[in-house]
Design an enzyme around this catalytic site. Structure first.
Site, PDB file in Angstrom:
ATOM      1  N   ARG A 186       0.831  -1.197   0.000  1.00 33.17           N
ATOM      2  CA  ARG A 186       0.000   0.000   0.000  1.00 33.17           C
ATOM      3  C   ARG A 186       0.872   1.257   0.000  1.00 33.17           C
ATOM      4  O   ARG A 186       0.519   2.256  -0.621  1.00 33.17           O
ATOM      5  CB  ARG A 186      -0.958   0.006   1.201  1.00 33.17           C
ATOM      6  CG  ARG A 186      -2.099   0.998   1.019  1.00 33.17           C
ATOM      7  CD  ARG A 186      -3.347   0.595   1.797  1.00 33.17           C
ATOM      8  NE  ARG A 186      -3.208   0.878   3.204  1.00 33.17           N
ATOM      9  CZ  ARG A 186      -3.768   1.923   3.815  1.00 33.17           C
ATOM     10  NH1 ARG A 186      -4.509   2.779   3.126  1.00 33.17           N
ATOM     11  NH2 ARG A 186      -3.619   2.114   5.083  1.00 33.17           N
ATOM     12  N   ARG A 234      -3.251   9.511   6.875  1.00 36.06           N
ATOM     13  CA  ARG A 234      -1.970  10.091   6.461  1.00 36.06           C
ATOM     14  C   ARG A 234      -2.155  11.284   5.522  1.00 36.06           C
ATOM     15  O   ARG A 234      -1.233  12.057   5.303  1.00 36.06           O
ATOM     16  CB  ARG A 234      -1.097   9.033   5.796  1.00 36.06           C
ATOM     17  CG  ARG A 234      -0.802   7.862   6.718  1.00 36.06           C
ATOM     18  CD  ARG A 234      -0.248   6.674   6.005  1.00 36.06           C
ATOM     19  NE  ARG A 234      -0.386   5.459   6.805  1.00 36.06           N
ATOM     20  CZ  ARG A 234      -1.482   4.730   6.863  1.00 36.06           C
ATOM     21  NH1 ARG A 234      -2.546   5.079   6.149  1.00 36.06           N
ATOM     22  NH2 ARG A 234      -1.544   3.668   7.631  1.00 36.06           N
ATOM     23  N   LYS A 280      10.592   7.158  14.425  1.00 38.87           N
ATOM     24  CA  LYS A 280      10.906   6.125  13.443  1.00 38.87           C
ATOM     25  C   LYS A 280      11.051   6.699  12.035  1.00 38.87           C
ATOM     26  O   LYS A 280      12.048   6.460  11.341  1.00 38.87           O
ATOM     27  CB  LYS A 280       9.808   5.054  13.478  1.00 38.87           C
ATOM     28  CG  LYS A 280       9.584   4.258  12.225  1.00 38.87           C
ATOM     29  CD  LYS A 280      10.786   3.414  11.844  1.00 38.87           C
ATOM     30  CE  LYS A 280      10.448   2.493  10.680  1.00 38.87           C
ATOM     31  NZ  LYS A 280       9.966   3.169   9.481  1.00 38.87           N
ATOM     32  N   PRO A 297      16.407   3.402  12.547  1.00 39.40           N
ATOM     33  CA  PRO A 297      14.937   3.376  12.592  1.00 39.40           C
ATOM     34  C   PRO A 297      14.479   2.154  13.371  1.00 39.40           C
ATOM     35  O   PRO A 297      14.639   1.028  12.904  1.00 39.40           O
ATOM     36  CB  PRO A 297      14.526   3.251  11.112  1.00 39.40           C
ATOM     37  CG  PRO A 297      15.771   3.532  10.318  1.00 39.40           C
ATOM     38  CD  PRO A 297      16.920   3.146  11.202  1.00 39.40           C
ATOM     39  N   ASP A 299      11.751  -0.066  14.371  1.00 38.76           N
ATOM     40  CA  ASP A 299      10.384  -0.449  14.081  1.00 38.76           C
ATOM     41  C   ASP A 299      10.154  -1.851  14.634  1.00 38.76           C
ATOM     42  O   ASP A 299      10.987  -2.383  15.356  1.00 38.76           O
ATOM     43  CB  ASP A 299      10.141  -0.444  12.567  1.00 38.76           C
ATOM     44  CG  ASP A 299      11.162  -1.315  11.860  1.00 38.76           C
ATOM     45  OD1 ASP A 299      11.527  -2.361  12.421  1.00 38.76           O
ATOM     46  OD2 ASP A 299      11.615  -0.954  10.781  1.00 38.76           O
ATOM     47  N   GLN A 343      22.094  -2.092  10.556  1.00 35.26           N
ATOM     48  CA  GLN A 343      20.670  -2.264  10.831  1.00 35.26           C
ATOM     49  C   GLN A 343      19.923  -2.609   9.554  1.00 35.26           C
ATOM     50  O   GLN A 343      19.044  -3.464   9.548  1.00 35.26           O
ATOM     51  CB  GLN A 343      20.112  -0.973  11.447  1.00 35.26           C
ATOM     52  CG  GLN A 343      18.605  -0.915  11.597  1.00 35.26           C
ATOM     53  CD  GLN A 343      17.894  -0.429  10.355  1.00 35.26           C
ATOM     54  OE1 GLN A 343      18.511   0.088   9.438  1.00 35.26           O
ATOM     55  NE2 GLN A 343      16.600  -0.624  10.303  1.00 35.26           N
ATOM     56  N   PHE A 347      17.775  -5.880   9.066  1.00 34.62           N
ATOM     57  CA  PHE A 347      16.362  -5.665   8.733  1.00 34.62           C
ATOM     58  C   PHE A 347      15.956  -6.495   7.520  1.00 34.62           C
ATOM     59  O   PHE A 347      14.936  -7.182   7.529  1.00 34.62           O
ATOM     60  CB  PHE A 347      16.118  -4.176   8.455  1.00 34.62           C
ATOM     61  CG  PHE A 347      14.750  -3.874   7.906  1.00 34.62           C
ATOM     62  CD1 PHE A 347      13.651  -3.782   8.747  1.00 34.62           C
ATOM     63  CD2 PHE A 347      14.562  -3.685   6.548  1.00 34.62           C
ATOM     64  CE1 PHE A 347      12.383  -3.520   8.245  1.00 34.62           C
ATOM     65  CE2 PHE A 347      13.297  -3.414   6.030  1.00 34.62           C
ATOM     66  CZ  PHE A 347      12.211  -3.326   6.886  1.00 34.62           C
TER      67      PHE A 347
END
Length: 390
Positions: A186, A234, A280, A297, A299, A343, A347
């Site tokens: 999305r 948003r 974030k 970040p 999350d 990271q 991730f």
DNA sequence: CGGTAACCTGGGAT
DNA sequence: AATCCCAGGTTAC
């Protein structure tokens, strides 16, 4: 981007009528070297000036840049896969494809690029190098990571070439405004809607590409329109952030770019003043566009990773803002100056879509639903954390 | 000041 | 079939 259901036409989805490039039609030789695409008729664009309408080598090895580990892994949502090992996307006003060149080993395999359209070929090449952050050597950076972390050392051989991009700050900001509490599919749709407000660059492989819209172009879309386009809550973040940026002295684009010279703490604080930008999203913008290589970040994925490999004492605890900053600090103290690049690799190793690349014993197993006894475990973890923070 | 609920939407699980 | 849960979170209470 194919949409599931019909949508009302966008404000400026009409293709701006640009003057036709003044170059002569491409020769047969050139046609043969065009990138593969399902619909050749859509290959509309050409370089307006300098000649090289062909594939050119990028002087790096695959271990320095893996396209599938760099483009569809959540740091940009603007690039489309236009061939088996080919991706196409816009960089400023340049439209560029990248593809892998197969070789027998790493040193003979690499990457080639094709400039579909640009006002100036040399600028396109320069912008590409900048966007790909090629002044930094992945090999140099990763060496230290593997020395200091076993999990990274295990993962790295399977994720070679996972590079952090250096995106335009405005472009990066609006992409990650779309990302909150959302899924990649999305987000990609929404970024496509926003992008279509920018100047049309061309079409490759059936995908239309646009220059990222200016703040002025962004200001033309209303919250109502964005809601109709499926942005949900948003929508007001987008509109609000455009307005906030336009109020900055010297203009929002300048203001954002100037953050590159600040310390990470100041960068995050500045970004968090914008509506819809929290810790974030701010960290994503800082890492992916503002040269803040040690921004982390935090999350849900990073939280999982941290509690699994880095801070096992956190297993079962909840993700709260306070703990987030602790996780970020843990990453930096472990990986140092380029912790954000580490990271990024961890991730990607945690992404369901990338699990196929990893041997099954390296795959992180998702924690199955907490059993009743797990509730206790969480209490214990919270207690541990409390002690930790004193 | 730290913890929680609400927020748009769509897909997959229960 | 109805509901819950989750997806690269942020905001307001």
């Amino acid at each position: 981007m194919k949409r599931q259901r019909p949508k009302p036409p966008l404000l400026s989805s009409k293709r701006p009528s640009r003057p036709q490039p003044s170059t002569p039609p491409s020769s047969i030789h050139h046609l043969r070297s065009l990138p593969s695409s399902k619909t050749k008729r859509n290959l509309t664009c050409q370089s307006a000036q300098s000649p090289p309408l062909s594939w050119e080598p990028l002087n790096i090895q695959r271990s320095e840049l893996s396209l599938p580990l760099t483009f569809p892994t959540g740091q940009t949502f603007r690039w489309k896969q236009t061939g088996p090992s080919q991706f196409t996307g816009p960089i400023k006003s340049h439209l560029i494809s990248l593809k892998h060149i197969d070789g027998h080993d790493d040193s003979s395999s690499g990457v080639a690029f094709f400039v579909h359209r640009t006002p100036d070929h040399l600028q396109a090449v320069s912008a590409l190098h900048d966007y790909l952050n090629l002044s930094l050597s992945l090999a140099d950076i990763w060496r230290k990571f593997s020395e200091s972390d076993a999990r990274f050392a295990q993962l790295a051989p399977h994720l070679a070439g996972a590079r952090v991009l250096r995106q335009d700050p405005v472009e990066c900001l609006f992409q990650f405004l779309c990302s909150s509490n959302n899924n990649i599919k999305r987000i990609t749709n929404m970024v496509g809607v926003i992008s279509s407000l920018g100047d049309y660059l061309g079409s490759v492989g059936g995908f239309d590409f646009h220059e990222f819209p200016s703040l002025e172009q962004l200001s033309l879309v209303s919250e109502e329109q964005l809601r109709r386009d499926g942005f949900g809550y948003r929508a007001k973040y987008i509109v609000g952030t455009v307005k906030a940026l336009q109020l900055k002295p010297g203009g929002g684009a300048e203001w954002l770019a100037s953050l590159r010279d600040l310390e990470l703490r100041e960068v995050i604080d500045a970004l968090c003043t914008l509506p819809g930008v929290g810790p974030k999203v701010a960290a994503c913008i800082a890492l992916f566009s503002l040269d803040q290589h040690h921004a982390i970040p935090v999350d849900t994925h990073v939280w999982q990773i941290a509690s699994r490999y880095l801070m096992p004492e956190l297993a079962g605890a909840r993700l709260t803002p306070k703990l987030c900053s602790h996780v970020a600090e843990a990453f930096v103290s472990k990986f140092g100056k380029y912790a954000g690049w580490a990271q990024n690799v961890l991730f990607i190793g945690d992404l369901p879509s990338q699990k196929a690349l990893l041997p099954s014993d390296l795959c992180s197993v998702k924690e199955t639903k907490l059993a009743s006894s797990e509730y206790e475990k969480q209490e214990v973890a919270v207690e541990l954390v409390r002690k930790l923070m004193d």
